[in-house]
Write a protein that holds these residues in place. Structure first.
Motif, short mmCIF file in Angstrom:
data_model
loop_
_atom_site.label_atom_id
_atom_site.label_comp_id
_atom_site.label_asym_id
_atom_site.label_seq_id
_atom_site.Cartn_x
_atom_site.Cartn_y
_atom_site.Cartn_z
N ARG A 1 -12.65 -35.81 -59.70
CA ARG A 1 -11.20 -35.70 -59.85
C ARG A 1 -10.75 -35.75 -61.31
O ARG A 1 -9.80 -35.09 -61.69
N VAL A 2 -11.42 -36.59 -62.10
CA VAL A 2 -11.04 -36.75 -63.50
C VAL A 2 -11.77 -35.75 -64.39
O VAL A 2 -11.43 -35.58 -65.55
N ARG A 3 -12.77 -35.07 -63.82
CA ARG A 3 -13.56 -34.05 -64.53
C ARG A 3 -14.39 -34.65 -65.67
O ARG A 3 -14.33 -34.19 -66.81
N VAL A 4 -15.14 -35.70 -65.29
CA VAL A 4 -16.08 -36.33 -66.23
C VAL A 4 -17.39 -36.58 -65.49
O VAL A 4 -17.47 -36.42 -64.28
N ALA A 5 -18.40 -37.02 -66.23
CA ALA A 5 -19.69 -37.36 -65.63
C ALA A 5 -19.58 -38.70 -64.89
O ALA A 5 -18.74 -39.54 -65.23
N ILE A 6 -20.44 -38.90 -63.91
CA ILE A 6 -20.47 -40.17 -63.16
C ILE A 6 -20.72 -41.33 -64.12
O ILE A 6 -20.10 -42.39 -63.99
N SER A 7 -21.60 -41.13 -65.08
CA SER A 7 -21.91 -42.19 -66.04
C SER A 7 -20.67 -42.59 -66.85
O SER A 7 -20.54 -43.75 -67.27
N THR A 8 -19.76 -41.67 -67.05
CA THR A 8 -18.52 -41.97 -67.77
C THR A 8 -17.66 -42.92 -66.95
O THR A 8 -17.11 -43.90 -67.48
N ILE A 9 -17.53 -42.65 -65.66
CA ILE A 9 -16.76 -43.53 -64.77
C ILE A 9 -17.39 -44.91 -64.75
O ILE A 9 -16.69 -45.93 -64.84
N ILE A 10 -18.71 -44.97 -64.67
CA ILE A 10 -19.41 -46.26 -64.68
C ILE A 10 -19.10 -47.02 -65.97
O ILE A 10 -18.79 -48.22 -65.93
N GLY A 11 -19.15 -46.33 -67.09
CA GLY A 11 -18.85 -46.95 -68.37
C GLY A 11 -17.43 -47.50 -68.44
O GLY A 11 -17.20 -48.60 -68.94
N TRP A 12 -16.47 -46.73 -67.92
CA TRP A 12 -15.08 -47.19 -67.91
C TRP A 12 -14.92 -48.40 -67.00
O TRP A 12 -14.27 -49.37 -67.37
N GLU A 13 -15.49 -48.33 -65.80
CA GLU A 13 -15.36 -49.43 -64.86
C GLU A 13 -16.00 -50.73 -65.37
O GLU A 13 -15.49 -51.81 -65.11
N LYS A 14 -17.08 -50.60 -66.08
CA LYS A 14 -17.78 -51.78 -66.60
C LYS A 14 -17.26 -52.22 -67.97
O LYS A 14 -17.73 -53.21 -68.52
N GLY A 15 -16.29 -51.49 -68.50
CA GLY A 15 -15.70 -51.86 -69.79
C GLY A 15 -16.58 -51.55 -70.98
O GLY A 15 -16.38 -52.07 -72.07
N ARG A 16 -17.56 -50.69 -70.80
CA ARG A 16 -18.46 -50.31 -71.89
C ARG A 16 -17.85 -49.26 -72.81
O ARG A 16 -18.29 -49.09 -73.95
N SER A 17 -16.90 -48.51 -72.28
CA SER A 17 -16.27 -47.46 -73.07
C SER A 17 -14.84 -47.26 -72.60
O SER A 17 -14.44 -47.78 -71.55
N THR A 18 -14.07 -46.52 -73.39
CA THR A 18 -12.69 -46.20 -73.02
C THR A 18 -12.53 -44.69 -73.05
O THR A 18 -13.22 -43.99 -73.79
N PRO A 19 -11.61 -44.19 -72.27
CA PRO A 19 -11.42 -42.73 -72.19
C PRO A 19 -10.82 -42.14 -73.46
O PRO A 19 -10.08 -42.80 -74.19
N GLU A 20 -11.14 -40.88 -73.69
CA GLU A 20 -10.44 -40.11 -74.71
C GLU A 20 -9.05 -39.81 -74.16
O GLU A 20 -8.85 -39.77 -72.94
N PHE A 21 -8.11 -39.57 -75.05
CA PHE A 21 -6.73 -39.34 -74.63
C PHE A 21 -6.61 -38.17 -73.66
O PHE A 21 -5.76 -38.18 -72.78
#
Length: 153
Positions: free
Chosen positions: A44-64
């Protein structure tokens, strides 16, 4: 020997905080409440699964550029309501997926100047001392997508 009848009950813990504090926690809560997998959100957000995992775990933040799709998925903007002009600028950029560099270019100002405005640390001088709304309106007509920003200030 005496017998006692009592029952212990404990609320089942949820795998996410009841009051999410981070964007990742908001995503995790919404995903689990809707019975979705990370791959569903990623699609839905058009990103990789690993990106969602990173966001959910607080390892990374989304680009604008991803914020509009994230807010559409959540159904709301999880960030605090902006109070200062700088916070309002950042909030608008987030809602519209616009980078600081792109907005600065469109406004005809240096990116560092815009960053200072967003942090509410810059003291405008000369023509820039005019209300920011005038600056936005001046450049909003050049690119229609910036028009909503002009009306906010």
């Amino acid at each position: 020997m005496p017998s006692y009848n009592f029952r212990l009950s404990v609320e089942k813990p949820t795998p996410y905080p009841k009051r999410p504090a981070t964007l990742g926690e908001h995503l995790l809560k919404k995903r689990l409440e809707n019975g979705l997998f990370q791959k569903d959100v990623a699609k839905r957000v058009r990103v990789a699964i690993s990106t969602i995992i990173g966001w959910e775990k607080g390892r990374s933040t989304p680009e604008f550029k991803y914020y509009p799709a994230i807010f559409a998925f959540l159904g709301y903007d999880p960030f605090p309501k902006p109070k200062t002009l700088g916070q309002k600028i950042v909030s608008w950029r987030r809602r519209n997926g616009v980078t600081r560099k792109a907005l600065a270019k469109q406004l005809g100002i240096d990116e560092a100047t815009l960053e200072k405005r967003e942090k509410d640390t810059a003291v405008p001088k000369g023509i820039m001392a005019l209300p920011w709304g005038g600056v936005y309106r001046k450049y909003a007509h050049q690119r229609q997508c910036y028009a909503p920003l002009a009306h906010q200030y």
